[in-house]
Write an enzyme that holds these catalytic residues in place. Structure first.
Site, short mmCIF file in Angstrom:
data_model
loop_
_atom_site.label_atom_id
_atom_site.label_comp_id
_atom_site.label_asym_id
_atom_site.label_seq_id
_atom_site.Cartn_x
_atom_site.Cartn_y
_atom_site.Cartn_z
N GLN A 1 0.71 -1.44 -0.11
CA GLN A 1 -0.08 0.01 0.01
C GLN A 1 0.85 1.43 0.18
O GLN A 1 1.74 1.22 0.62
CB GLN A 1 -1.17 -0.06 1.26
CG GLN A 1 -2.35 0.71 1.15
CD GLN A 1 -3.32 0.34 2.22
OE1 GLN A 1 -3.16 -0.75 2.47
NE2 GLN A 1 -4.06 1.26 2.47
N GLN B 1 0.53 -12.05 9.50
CA GLN B 1 0.96 -10.90 9.03
C GLN B 1 0.10 -9.77 9.66
O GLN B 1 1.02 -8.59 9.64
CB GLN B 1 1.05 -10.93 7.42
CG GLN B 1 1.85 -10.20 6.64
CD GLN B 1 1.18 -9.54 5.54
OE1 GLN B 1 -0.10 -8.78 5.69
NE2 GLN B 1 1.59 -9.64 4.30
N SER C 1 3.95 -6.51 2.69
CA SER C 1 2.87 -6.50 3.29
C SER C 1 1.65 -7.01 2.34
O SER C 1 1.68 -8.13 2.00
CB SER C 1 2.41 -4.94 3.59
OG SER C 1 1.08 -4.67 4.59
N LEU C 2 0.79 -6.10 1.76
CA LEU C 2 -0.05 -6.54 0.84
C LEU C 2 0.57 -7.17 -0.21
O LEU C 2 0.13 -8.24 -0.82
CB LEU C 2 -0.93 -5.31 0.29
CG LEU C 2 -1.46 -5.40 -1.06
CD1 LEU C 2 -2.80 -6.33 -1.03
CD2 LEU C 2 -1.73 -3.94 -1.50
N ARG D 1 -9.31 -8.72 3.28
CA ARG D 1 -8.35 -8.18 4.13
C ARG D 1 -8.46 -6.62 4.19
O ARG D 1 -8.59 -6.10 5.45
CB ARG D 1 -6.89 -8.58 3.48
CG ARG D 1 -5.77 -8.00 4.32
CD ARG D 1 -4.39 -8.26 3.40
NE ARG D 1 -3.20 -8.10 4.30
CZ ARG D 1 -2.31 -6.81 4.03
NH1 ARG D 1 -2.88 -5.92 3.19
NH2 ARG D 1 -1.41 -6.65 4.89
N HIS E 1 -0.09 -3.79 11.09
CA HIS E 1 0.85 -4.70 11.59
C HIS E 1 1.16 -4.40 13.13
O HIS E 1 2.36 -4.28 13.34
CB HIS E 1 2.12 -4.52 10.70
CG HIS E 1 1.99 -4.85 9.44
ND1 HIS E 1 1.65 -6.07 8.92
CD2 HIS E 1 1.85 -4.08 8.26
CE1 HIS E 1 1.49 -6.08 7.58
NE2 HIS E 1 1.65 -4.78 7.19
#
Length: 295
Positions: free
Chosen positions: A9, A244, A88-89, A113, A195
């Site tokens: 992101q 995650q 991440s993503l 998500r 996170h």
């Protein structure tokens, strides 16, 4: 060894993916499939929307995923990864590109998500901040000393760590970290504390979806954020993907492990050049390149 990495992101921009859609029939078909799966024309927002449209988590995450994964698919037989990873993503993009997840299942999970994270952000207002110029252990010690939720969230490269937590906790941490000598302690324009433990409601919601999704053995190891290690076992991949949301993104450690395992050429697929920059800060001598448009 060739490593492919996928952004997270923040890399989005208006017009992303338009050239791929207009010039590659396979890409166009996949984009149209995505519109049907999501139930709205995400392509309109990606190609002609506003920056505000693209900033919405429920749009940003599937948009970046689609741009990355569809670009990888247009490479055809020239896409021969020996290892993949995503920030991440981007981990979802890496898993689909490596064949651990189908395109449809990957997109559905990314959208779930995004919605789950949006909801978690609304439950408890929270934020993130970038800390530049301090060793990781100093940042960790300061976060641990604060009587509020503040944690290390993204280990991006040596001397650059993003922290995540409540507004009060982040303000206090930024103040203390500046006193410790941080060159910068800057709050980020994000919707919540990604996170961190504040994402627990989203983690619980996404865990059900991940556990009910078919995962396959990928064509190459996928280095995951939660443990920074290469994974090929579907059960381990699922557990790391669930962890995650509340665990830190160990990007520095991931790249270091990929280098130790023989990676000497990194290609970032998707919007922006963020990961290329981070990789160069981790190991200046390594070769990096990016694919953000149709080749």
């Amino acid at each position: 060894m060739k490593a492919y990495v996928f952004p997270g992101q923040g890399a989005q921009y208006v017009g992303m993916g338009k050239d791929v859609y207009e010039n590659d029939p396979i890409a166009k078909k996949l984009f149209e499939e995505a519109n049907e799966i999501l139930g709205f024309r995400i392509t309109d927002l990606m190609f002609e929307g506003t920056e505000e449209d693209l900033k919405q988590t429920k749009v940003t995450q599937p948009a970046i995923f689609l741009h990355s994964v569809i670009l990888a698919k247009t490479l055809g037989n020239s896409f021969q990864p020996e290892m993949t990873a995503g920030h991440s993503l981007g981990e979802f993009s890496a898993l689909v590109a490596a064949g651990a997840l189908s395109f449809e299942d990957g997109l559905k999970l990314v959208y779930q998500r995004a919605l789950a994270m949006q909801k978690a952000c609304e439950i408890k207002p929270s934020t993130m901040a970038a800390i530049v110029g301090l060793d990781d252990n100093i940042v960790e010690e300061v976060c641990d000393s604060i009587d509020d939720i503040v944690v290390a969230a993204n280990y991006n490269c040596p001397g650059q760590l993003v922290i995540s937590g409540t507004f009060e906790g982040i303000d206090k941490a930024c103040e203390l970290l500046k006193e410790k000598g941080a060159k910068r302690a800057l709050k980020l324009p994000v919707g919540g504390a990604f996170h961190s433990p504040l994402m627990e409601p989203a983690r619980a919601e996404l865990a059900d979806a991940i556990n009910n999704t078919q995962f396959n053995i990928p064509i190459c190891p996928v280095y995951q954020n939660a443990d920074a290690k290469p994974q090929t076992d579907p059960a381990n991949i699922k557990q790391n993907l669930i962890a995650q949301l509340t665990a830190p993104v160990r990007w520095t450690q991931t790249v270091q492990n990929m280098l130790a395992d023989g990676a000497d050429h990194f290609t970032e697929i998707g919007p922006g050049k963020v990961l290329q920059g981070l990789i160069k800060k981790i190991e200046r001598s390594v070769t990096t390149e990016g694919i953000s448009q149709l080749q």
